[in-house]
Design an enzyme around this catalytic site. Sequence first.
Site, PDB file in Angstrom:
ATOM      1  N   LYS A   1       0.811  -1.089  -0.135  1.00 29.73           N
ATOM      2  CA  LYS A   1      -0.027   0.065   0.050  1.00 29.73           C
ATOM      3  C   LYS A   1       0.916   1.347  -0.039  1.00 29.73           C
ATOM      4  CE  LYS A   1      -0.951   0.051   4.970  1.00 29.73           C
ATOM      5  NZ  LYS A   1       0.090   1.054   5.342  1.00 29.73           N
ATOM      6  N   THR A   2       2.075   1.373   0.527  1.00 28.81           N
ATOM      7  CA  THR A   2       2.779   2.486   0.899  1.00 28.81           C
ATOM      8  C   THR A   2       3.326   2.667  -0.811  1.00 28.81           C
ATOM      9  OG1 THR A   2       3.449   1.789   2.874  1.00 28.81           O
ATOM     10  CG2 THR A   2       4.752   3.692   2.256  1.00 28.81           C
TER      11      THR A   2
ATOM     12  N   ASP B   1      -3.796   7.330   4.730  1.00 27.13           N
ATOM     13  CA  ASP B   1      -3.430   6.185   5.078  1.00 27.13           C
ATOM     14  C   ASP B   1      -3.929   5.118   6.055  1.00 27.13           C
ATOM     15  OD1 ASP B   1      -1.465   3.586   4.673  1.00 27.13           O
ATOM     16  OD2 ASP B   1       0.113   4.296   5.643  1.00 27.13           O
ATOM     17  N   GLU B   2      -3.766   4.127   6.337  1.00 24.41           N
ATOM     18  CA  GLU B   2      -4.548   3.376   7.485  1.00 24.41           C
ATOM     19  C   GLU B   2      -6.003   3.931   7.836  1.00 24.41           C
ATOM     20  OE1 GLU B   2      -3.032   0.889   8.494  1.00 24.41           O
ATOM     21  OE2 GLU B   2      -0.879   1.040   8.379  1.00 24.41           O
TER      22      GLU B   2
ATOM     23  N   GLN C   1      -7.558  -5.044   9.409  1.00 24.72           N
ATOM     24  CA  GLN C   1      -6.413  -4.815  10.466  1.00 24.72           C
ATOM     25  C   GLN C   1      -6.962  -3.796  11.102  1.00 24.72           C
ATOM     26  OE1 GLN C   1      -2.424  -5.311   8.791  1.00 24.72           O
ATOM     27  NE2 GLN C   1      -3.238  -5.175   6.558  1.00 24.72           N
TER      28      GLN C   1
ATOM     29  N   ARG D   1       2.082 -11.457   9.907  1.00 25.10           N
ATOM     30  CA  ARG D   1       3.436 -10.889  10.022  1.00 25.10           C
ATOM     31  C   ARG D   1       4.385 -11.820   9.697  1.00 25.10           C
ATOM     32  NH1 ARG D   1       2.209  -6.506   9.224  1.00 25.10           N
ATOM     33  NH2 ARG D   1       0.132  -7.512   9.013  1.00 25.10           N
TER      34      ARG D   1
END
Length: 672
Positions: free
Chosen positions: A28-29, A214-215, A245, A603
Amino acid sequence: MKLNDGQEQAVKYISGPCLVLAGAGSGKTRVITNKIAYLVRECGLPARQIAAVTFTNKAAREMKERVGQTLGKKEARGLKVSTFHTMGLSIIKSEYRSIGIKPGFSLFDDKDTFALLKDLTQETLDGDKEQLFLLQSCISNWKNDLILPEQLQKQALSPGEVEFAKVYLEYQTHLRAYNALDFDDLILIPTLLLKSNEQVRQKWQNKIKYLLVDEYQDTNTSQYELVRLLVGERARFTVVGDDDQSIYSWRGAKPQNLALLNKDFPKLRLIKLEQNYRSSGRILHSANILIQNNPHVFEKKLFSELGYGEPLRVIIAKNEDHEAERVVAELLAHKFMKGTHFKDYAVLYRGNHQSRLFEKLLMSNRIPYKISGGMSFFGRTEVKDIMAYLRLLVNQDDDNALLRVINTPTRGIGRVTLEKLGSFANQLGCSIFEAACHDQLHSVLSGKALHNIQQFTRWVVELSDNANRGDGISAIREMIKTIQYEEWLYETSPSPKAAEMAMANISTLFGWVSDMLEGNELDTPMTLQEVVNRLILRDMMERGEEDEDADQVQLMTLHASKGLEFPYVFMVGMEEGLLPHQSSIDENNIEEERRLTYVGITRAQQELFFTLSKERRQYGEVIQPEPSRFLYELPQDDIVWEHKKKKDSAEVRQQKGQIGVANLRNILSGGN
């Protein structure tokens, strides 16, 4: 690396509102940084008219750096990359006249607001810390939900709410009188201003022609509203988020804000990023199956092209001590067989208190580790205090240790006295302690100050003699008792629970010191000096290893692990009451705990281990927890439960033995 189809669509769609549903590890970044570059280079939009908003300063810094690398300084000039609160602050600074505050306003932090609330409620709450923290949290939540004191007074129901609503009004009146704002005002005030003042709203909508967030799943009501007002009817924005998330509801985050977008922006374009570049197929399949148990507004399924990978393993321990032993033994054996590095391993847990036993074992096995997202054992105030006392016992010339403890707990030795003592030591060219014992001390100090200093130095000398000559363990126990540290903790801690936890940390430290003094740690008893040196070294290693690439096992909470990745992950304490946490079971908030488990699972890149204990100590009693329901929700074909594991065939055992011998040869010949 070339963008995949979903990423490319997300970068190039700029004509309307866009929601990028970005699964874990889906890049996503890259989408955000590439989109900013695309807007500047391909669409001719000046960087100064673009704003990107995220949740932490660290994330904002990293995003700014990555955009800078892609665009270069000149093209990126004027780009606004910040947290929500920083953006709110810049709006307030620019529009203070419209808001009705003076330009040199102050910002109140948590401690300032707590002190003000304590003053305002002296008669009603009489300094009750738990009630004060509840009040502070209620005011924060009201502000995040854009509820002002006047509105609240009309809708407050219970007598408690009516009382709190009254204090909220007084609190706001005082802030205004002080020309001060608190942290939540940084979002509340700009949001209400943009809502009520069309001129200011137009100005900011013209200033920010494109907004990226973002987020997005972590936004609360006021942040959602601020975004809506900044983008206006043109709705040129991209928000990136993942409802699976969303793990911060306790901070006011509302994953349903993703669904609200659909309602507020009917032309919303939804783009899903489902290819994961991090984990094996089996890890992703397990994560997908688990999270399907939660309701979804948007369906998505992560996939990976990295191969199916190893089965997930469940390790069962007798109790929490055995659990830590099993994890450390498994980690060492795995590292030996695979020839990996310590930094390839992460131990993830639900609560910070779980880290203590792992720290102790890693330390006694001389395995380097780093704690993130929670304070390391040696970073805790109470541990630092007792460590400073121990350092002073073995070396009275340790000025830093002396300054930390000479008035902790309070002994009536204030700053002025310490300044005089420090100057006297400088004149004599000796340590502060030596100056404090000097026969000419009365030339710089007198009265109570002199008496208190002399009493303290005498006590340290006697205690040091007892500790070094006689029974070190008794001397240290006596020291903790004499300084009345426990009583002082209960007086100064925010709540009795916090004082209790701090005392538990001191007990742990005392246990470690006793073990080393008695020789339980390395079979040979150590002197107090050796024990203190060993602990100081451990502390220095911990502090000196801020370096991202240092070779150390990573210990962190599941919340802190978000956004990170590790080749091998141990998720410990997979039990009902721990994960899902008991408070979430009681409040029927299992969905968030499931999302937290999903975050933990995703993770892991290559291998994932779960551990659980048959018995666990809790508040002084031994309980027998059930395995976490989440383990049963995973696809059982992809999991190996330890007690159901098939024995290796002779051929597999021989193969493993050969790998082990080869790795041993490599180690002996100076390899990794």
